[in-house]
Design an enzyme around this catalytic site. Sequence first.
Site, PDB file in Angstrom:
ATOM      1  N   ILE A  31       0.828  -1.212   0.000  1.00 37.31           N
ATOM      2  CA  ILE A  31       0.000   0.000   0.000  1.00 37.31           C
ATOM      3  C   ILE A  31       0.867   1.268   0.000  1.00 37.31           C
ATOM      4  CG2 ILE A  31      -0.265   0.359   2.500  1.00 37.31           C
ATOM      5  CD1 ILE A  31      -3.316   0.567   1.950  1.00 37.31           C
ATOM      6  N   ASN A  87      11.597  -8.367   7.030  1.00 31.52           N
ATOM      7  CA  ASN A  87      11.815  -7.644   8.281  1.00 31.52           C
ATOM      8  C   ASN A  87      11.319  -8.515   9.432  1.00 31.52           C
ATOM      9  OD1 ASN A  87      12.794  -5.359   6.937  1.00 31.52           O
ATOM     10  ND2 ASN A  87      10.728  -4.563   6.618  1.00 31.52           N
ATOM     11  N   VAL A  96       3.952  -5.428  10.623  1.00 25.93           N
ATOM     12  CA  VAL A  96       2.785  -6.322  10.508  1.00 25.93           C
ATOM     13  C   VAL A  96       3.256  -7.730  10.864  1.00 25.93           C
ATOM     14  CG1 VAL A  96       1.029  -7.289   8.986  1.00 25.93           C
ATOM     15  CG2 VAL A  96       1.709  -4.884   8.730  1.00 25.93           C
ATOM     16  N   HIS A 100       5.882 -11.957   6.022  1.00 30.06           N
ATOM     17  CA  HIS A 100       5.744 -11.514   4.634  1.00 30.06           C
ATOM     18  C   HIS A 100       7.119 -11.259   4.027  1.00 30.06           C
ATOM     19  CE1 HIS A 100       5.390  -8.085   7.376  1.00 30.06           C
ATOM     20  NE2 HIS A 100       6.067  -7.384   6.473  1.00 30.06           N
TER      21      HIS A 100
HETATM   22  P1  AMP Z   1       6.926  -4.606   7.576  1.00 28.55           P
HETATM   23  O1  AMP Z   1       7.302  -3.220   8.046  1.00 28.55           O
HETATM   24  O2  AMP Z   1       8.050  -5.405   7.038  1.00 28.55           O
HETATM   25  O3  AMP Z   1       6.119  -5.340   8.637  1.00 28.55           O
HETATM   26  O4  AMP Z   1       5.979  -4.377   6.326  1.00 28.55           O
HETATM   27  C1  AMP Z   1       4.612  -4.189   6.390  1.00 28.55           C
HETATM   28  C2  AMP Z   1       4.210  -3.656   5.053  1.00 28.55           C
HETATM   29  O5  AMP Z   1       2.812  -3.822   4.909  1.00 28.55           O
HETATM   30  C3  AMP Z   1       4.506  -2.163   4.864  1.00 28.55           C
HETATM   31  O6  AMP Z   1       5.377  -2.005   3.745  1.00 28.55           O
HETATM   32  C4  AMP Z   1       3.129  -1.555   4.622  1.00 28.55           C
HETATM   33  O7  AMP Z   1       3.151  -0.514   3.666  1.00 28.55           O
HETATM   34  C5  AMP Z   1       2.335  -2.762   4.146  1.00 28.55           C
HETATM   35  N1  AMP Z   1       0.894  -2.700   4.357  1.00 28.55           N
HETATM   36  C6  AMP Z   1       0.251  -2.418   5.512  1.00 28.55           C
HETATM   37  N2  AMP Z   1      -1.074  -2.490   5.334  1.00 28.55           N
HETATM   38  C7  AMP Z   1      -1.279  -2.855   4.045  1.00 28.55           C
HETATM   39  C8  AMP Z   1      -2.431  -3.099   3.243  1.00 28.55           C
HETATM   40  N3  AMP Z   1      -3.669  -2.995   3.736  1.00 28.55           N
HETATM   41  N4  AMP Z   1      -2.261  -3.437   1.948  1.00 28.55           N
HETATM   42  C9  AMP Z   1      -1.010  -3.559   1.440  1.00 28.55           C
HETATM   43  N5  AMP Z   1       0.106  -3.346   2.137  1.00 28.55           N
HETATM   44  C10 AMP Z   1      -0.010  -2.997   3.420  1.00 28.55           C
END
Ligand code: AMP
Length: 114
Positions: A31, A87, A96, A100
């Site tokens: 996003i 991460n 999150v 991922h």
């Molecule tokens: P991390 O910081 O490695 O946990 O990455 C989490 C990622 O999730 C970040 O790059 C956010 O921009 C992405 N993110 C959070 N919410 C959403 C969403 N609803 N759709 C797509 N990406 C998201």
Amino acid sequence: MENCIFCKIIAGEIPSAKVYEDETCVAFNDISPQAPTHLLIIPREHFDSLDKAENGHKETLGHLLYVAAQIARDKGFAEDGYRVVINTNRNGGQTVYHLHVHLLGGRPFIFPPG
Ligand code: AMP
Ligand code: ZN
């Protein structure tokens, strides 16, 4: 997993721009893209982080990397190069807590990252 934003994306309860899915994983655009292509590849099975990886996750973890390579080839930036990032926990910058893989391409990246 209740209240997990990525589980909700898998369930279709939160919209996402999916670019790939199979029985093991889903890939969708981040996003807040940090590169011309920035997508996330997530396992359908919830586990919090790489720190929670167990023996039974090995196949899934390998699959996520394989899918990253396939998508990079399909999108045409594999030969130029790309960055794959997982991460992990607080010092790793994880925000999150559903494991991922970030796949970033379309520009050069420096190392080490910040
Ligand atoms: P991390 O910081 O490695 O946990 O990455 C989490 C990622 O999730 C970040 O790059 C956010 O921009 C992405 N993110 C959070 N919410 C959403 C969403 N609803 N759709 C797509 N990406 C998201
Ligand atoms: Zn989840």
